[in-house]
Design a protein around this motif. Structure first.
Motif, mmCIF file in Angstrom:
data_model
loop_
_atom_site.group_PDB
_atom_site.id
_atom_site.type_symbol
_atom_site.label_atom_id
_atom_site.label_comp_id
_atom_site.label_asym_id
_atom_site.label_seq_id
_atom_site.Cartn_x
_atom_site.Cartn_y
_atom_site.Cartn_z
ATOM 1 N N ALA A 175 -29.771 -8.834 49.397
ATOM 2 C CA ALA A 175 -29.461 -9.595 50.608
ATOM 3 C C ALA A 175 -29.891 -8.784 51.823
ATOM 4 C CB ALA A 175 -27.976 -9.903 50.689
ATOM 5 N N ALA A 176 -30.356 -9.477 52.843
ATOM 6 C CA ALA A 176 -30.826 -8.819 54.062
ATOM 7 C C ALA A 176 -29.702 -8.531 55.043
ATOM 8 C CB ALA A 176 -31.899 -9.670 54.741
ATOM 9 N N ASN A 177 -28.612 -9.325 54.963
ATOM 10 C CA ASN A 177 -27.520 -9.160 55.922
ATOM 11 C C ASN A 177 -26.215 -9.647 55.300
ATOM 12 O OD1 ASN A 177 -27.291 -12.099 56.382
ATOM 13 N ND2 ASN A 177 -29.282 -11.860 57.389
ATOM 14 N N LEU A 178 -25.128 -9.476 56.024
ATOM 15 C CA LEU A 178 -23.806 -9.840 55.502
ATOM 16 C C LEU A 178 -23.686 -11.315 55.156
ATOM 17 C CD1 LEU A 178 -21.469 -7.695 57.759
ATOM 18 C CD2 LEU A 178 -21.609 -7.587 55.267
ATOM 19 N N THR A 179 -24.240 -12.174 55.982
ATOM 20 C CA THR A 179 -24.155 -13.604 55.697
ATOM 21 C C THR A 179 -24.843 -13.924 54.377
ATOM 22 O OG1 THR A 179 -24.056 -14.134 58.046
ATOM 23 C CG2 THR A 179 -24.718 -15.911 56.559
ATOM 24 N N GLU A 180 -26.065 -13.446 54.209
ATOM 25 C CA GLU A 180 -26.786 -13.683 52.952
ATOM 26 C C GLU A 180 -26.038 -13.107 51.763
ATOM 27 O OE1 GLU A 180 -30.849 -12.374 52.885
ATOM 28 O OE2 GLU A 180 -31.363 -13.517 54.668
ATOM 29 N N LEU A 181 -25.480 -11.921 51.931
ATOM 30 C CA LEU A 181 -24.775 -11.274 50.825
ATOM 31 C C LEU A 181 -23.594 -12.107 50.354
ATOM 32 C CD1 LEU A 181 -24.523 -8.744 49.023
ATOM 33 C CD2 LEU A 181 -22.971 -7.823 50.754
ATOM 34 N N HIS A 182 -22.789 -12.571 51.292
ATOM 35 C CA HIS A 182 -21.580 -13.292 50.899
ATOM 36 C C HIS A 182 -21.824 -14.753 50.543
ATOM 37 C CE1 HIS A 182 -19.090 -9.862 51.284
ATOM 38 N NE2 HIS A 182 -19.560 -9.624 52.472
ATOM 39 N N GLU A 183 -22.974 -15.290 50.912
ATOM 40 C CA GLU A 183 -23.318 -16.652 50.502
ATOM 41 C C GLU A 183 -24.065 -16.678 49.171
ATOM 42 O OE1 GLU A 183 -25.440 -18.373 53.775
ATOM 43 O OE2 GLU A 183 -23.603 -18.728 54.918
ATOM 44 N N ARG A 184 -24.495 -15.528 48.723
ATOM 45 C CA ARG A 184 -25.300 -15.411 47.510
ATOM 46 C C ARG A 184 -24.467 -15.712 46.265
ATOM 47 N NH1 ARG A 184 -30.411 -12.337 46.222
ATOM 48 N NH2 ARG A 184 -30.580 -13.200 44.152
ATOM 49 N N TYR A 185 -25.124 -16.245 45.259
ATOM 50 C CA TYR A 185 -24.488 -16.461 43.960
ATOM 51 C C TYR A 185 -24.888 -15.343 43.009
ATOM 52 C CZ TYR A 185 -23.391 -21.209 45.463
ATOM 53 O OH TYR A 185 -22.895 -22.290 46.131
ATOM 54 N N GLY A 186 -24.063 -15.154 41.977
ATOM 55 C CA GLY A 186 -24.407 -14.190 40.950
ATOM 56 C C GLY A 186 -25.708 -14.585 40.267
ATOM 57 N N ASP A 187 -26.410 -13.588 39.740
ATOM 58 C CA ASP A 187 -27.684 -13.808 39.063
ATOM 59 C C ASP A 187 -27.914 -12.597 38.167
ATOM 60 O OD1 ASP A 187 -30.409 -13.788 38.331
ATOM 61 O OD2 ASP A 187 -31.044 -14.648 40.237
ATOM 62 N N HIS A 188 -27.984 -12.816 36.864
ATOM 63 C CA HIS A 188 -28.087 -11.680 35.937
ATOM 64 C C HIS A 188 -29.381 -10.898 36.087
ATOM 65 C CE1 HIS A 188 -30.250 -14.758 33.628
ATOM 66 N NE2 HIS A 188 -30.809 -13.763 32.965
ATOM 67 N N THR A 189 -30.388 -11.471 36.751
ATOM 68 C CA THR A 189 -31.639 -10.748 36.953
ATOM 69 C C THR A 189 -31.635 -9.929 38.241
ATOM 70 O OG1 THR A 189 -32.755 -12.562 38.111
ATOM 71 C CG2 THR A 189 -32.914 -12.549 35.699
ATOM 72 N N VAL A 190 -30.627 -10.138 39.092
ATOM 73 C CA VAL A 190 -30.539 -9.433 40.371
ATOM 74 C C VAL A 190 -29.352 -8.474 40.408
ATOM 75 C CG1 VAL A 190 -30.211 -9.707 42.863
ATOM 76 C CG2 VAL A 190 -31.694 -11.284 41.609
ATOM 77 N N PHE A 191 -28.184 -8.917 39.958
ATOM 78 C CA PHE A 191 -26.987 -8.083 39.986
ATOM 79 C C PHE A 191 -26.974 -7.223 38.723
ATOM 80 C CE2 PHE A 191 -26.014 -11.238 43.112
ATOM 81 C CZ PHE A 191 -25.324 -10.530 44.086
ATOM 82 N N LEU A 192 -27.626 -6.077 38.820
ATOM 83 C CA LEU A 192 -27.828 -5.169 37.703
ATOM 84 C C LEU A 192 -26.834 -4.026 37.744
ATOM 85 C CD1 LEU A 192 -31.709 -4.918 38.081
ATOM 86 C CD2 LEU A 192 -30.414 -6.545 36.673
ATOM 87 N N ASP A 193 -26.725 -3.305 36.633
ATOM 88 C CA ASP A 193 -25.860 -2.131 36.647
ATOM 89 C C ASP A 193 -26.605 -0.956 37.298
ATOM 90 O OD1 ASP A 193 -27.516 -0.916 34.722
ATOM 91 O OD2 ASP A 193 -26.085 -1.194 33.089
ATOM 92 N N GLU A 194 -25.950 0.188 37.347
ATOM 93 C CA GLU A 194 -26.514 1.354 38.032
ATOM 94 C C GLU A 194 -27.768 1.899 37.355
ATOM 95 O OE1 GLU A 194 -23.527 2.865 35.047
ATOM 96 O OE2 GLU A 194 -23.671 1.177 36.423
#
Length: 136
Positions: free
Chosen positions: A21-40
């Protein structure tokens, strides 16, 4: 303090360098996605997605509402307690619910439901995972 007040203004990238996400609005409006929300390690978190390894571990401890504000009493005592009587708000890293459901109620990465036990996050699809936000 609210998560959105602690994590900076963005942008945020995952472990592989992809923009989350580029900013707070995008971050909190975003949905989960297994290809983006990865582990460390840059690996996909086991979840409800087709072909996912088991067990499901897509619940991520956030303690926040959809807008990034704290859900009072749902942070396992500010992440210091393993008391089984305490609970935490979780999101879904893959944005999916049971049987790969992409119904709106299952999609947020940061606020889907309450995990029923700070002492054992596994029964509802967790592994005690949390998100880390680092500044450049």
């Amino acid at each position: 303090m609210h998560a959105k007040d602690r994590i900076g203004a963005g942008p945020w990238y995952n472990a592989k360098g992809a923009l989350v996400a580029a900013n707070l609005t995008e971050l909190h409006e975003r949905y989960g996605d297994h290809t983006v929300f990865l582990d460390e390690k840059g690996e996909m978190v086991p979840g409800q997605w087709a072909g996912s390894p088991t067990p499901n571990q897509h619940d991520v401890l956030t303690g926040t509402a959809r807008d990034g504000t704290v859900v009072l009493g749902q942070t396992c005592a500010d992440w210091t307690s393993e008391d089984p009587a305490m609970t935490a708000q979780v999101g879904h890293s893959d944005g999916l619910g049971p049987n790969m459901s992409d119904a709106e109620m299952y999609r947020p990465w940061n606020s889907v439901h309450v995990n029923g036990n700070c002492g054992d996050t596994a029964p509802k699809g967790g592994n005690g995972r949390v998100y880390c936000f680092a500044a450049d």
